[in-house]
Design a protein around this motif. Structure first.
Motif, short mmCIF file in Angstrom:
data_model
loop_
_atom_site.label_atom_id
_atom_site.label_comp_id
_atom_site.label_asym_id
_atom_site.label_seq_id
_atom_site.Cartn_x
_atom_site.Cartn_y
_atom_site.Cartn_z
N GLY A 62 -30.89 -30.09 116.56
CA GLY A 62 -30.24 -29.56 115.16
C GLY A 62 -31.17 -29.05 114.25
N GLY A 63 -32.31 -29.32 114.26
CA GLY A 63 -33.23 -29.03 113.32
C GLY A 63 -33.86 -30.20 112.38
N PRO A 64 -34.41 -30.27 111.42
CA PRO A 64 -34.95 -31.02 110.46
C PRO A 64 -33.83 -31.79 109.44
N LEU A 65 -32.99 -30.58 109.07
CA LEU A 65 -31.96 -31.37 107.92
C LEU A 65 -30.99 -32.33 108.71
N ALA A 66 -30.69 -31.77 110.05
CA ALA A 66 -29.61 -32.77 110.91
C ALA A 66 -30.28 -34.00 111.19
#
Length: 288
Positions: A62-66
């Motif tokens: 889901g990417g770095p923020l998730a």
């Protein structure tokens, strides 16, 4: 610490498990933050040199923020160090400098980001105040429906930042060319001995900082004053003697001191013997 991702530019290889200087990239970064109160790694479980807490985002990839939001659920610290797991040249002193800069900046500073010589910010080499970090992630999730796939710049754009320049710590390994460059740099620059000692201690499970200069001087004296094989054997014996006395820097220092004194006595005797031999030769030459 974020240790997920597909590593597409590495052909799908398990990037945090790739070795540079004899250690995995993940272990290298873990070594740089060894004094952290609690370490949470977001990503698939892997063998590590020290214990960490593992977690995953609800939807992997889901990417770095998730991933960051998933990790924050497992910490209650007032400040959070955020790192990616592919930084071969990150050092403990750089991590300490980030933390010091946050303290020195006062409560109005919400994060300190590392920046490279070109002025680019690196939000995954940064220390954040946890409360505003959690706040902004929650606001972004509410605004966009989820954090899945959102870019890091949306987070940092809303925080009160300061920056810490560093020439090498932000070097990351996205391609096999990056891996090759990191491996070559470790062997070419003046830190090769420190790199080897750090790798050897990690492999042997040793957490001991000793005066390596004193040990090298001892090895030199033993090699020159006795015989070349005396150097490695003497340093081995020093380590063994220190272990018998409970280990620790003080035990190593005391064993080193004794071995140095012995080497000096040995060299003095050799010098005396050489002088006596020279005198005997001279006397023989003077005799009719």
């Amino acid at each position: 610490m974020l240790a997920g991702g597909a590593a597409r530019r590495l052909g799908g290889a398990d990037k945090p498990a790739v070795r540079v200087g004899g250690r995995t990239l993940l272990d290298r970064v873990l070594g740089a933050c060894a004094d952290a109160g609690d370490t949470v790694v977001v990503g698939p479980r892997r063998p590590t040199a020290r214990a960490v807490r593992w977690t995953r985002e609800q939807q992997p990839g889901g990417g770095p923020l998730a991933a960051l939001a998933a990790g924050l659920k497992h910490t209650a610290a007032a400040t959070t160090l955020v790192l990616s797991a592919d930084l071969p040249f990150l050092r403990p002193e750089t991590v300490r400098a980030l933390r010091t800069a946050l303290v020195d900046g006062g409560p109005e500073v919400e994060a300190v980001l590392l920046c490279d010589p070109d002025g680019h910010d690196h939000p995954l080499i940064a220390v954040y105040r946890t409360e505003p970090l959690v706040r902004e992630l929650a606001l972004l999730a509410a605004e966009h429906g989820s954090l899945f796939g959102l870019p890091l710049r949306l987070l940092t754009a809303e925080l009160a930042l300061t920056r810490l320049p560093h020439p090498t710590a932000s070097f990351d390994c996205d391609t096999w060319e990056d891996i090759a460059a990191a491996r070559a740099r470790i062997r070419d620059d003046g830190s090769v001995l420190d790199e080897w000692i750090t790798a050897a201690k990690a492999e042997l499970g040793i957490e001991l900082d000793v005066d390596t200069t004193a040990l090298l001087d001892l090895a030199r004296d033993a090699a020159h004053g006795v015989a070349r094989p005396a150097a490695p054997l003497t340093t081995f014996l020093v380590g063994y003697a220190a272990a018998q006395r409970g280990g620790g820097p003080e035990a190593v220092a005391e064993a080193t001191r004794k071995a140095v004194a012995l080497a000096e006595r040995w060299a003095a005797e050799a010098a005396d013997a050489a002088e006596a031999d020279g005198a005997a030769v001279a006397k023989a030459e003077e005799s009719p």
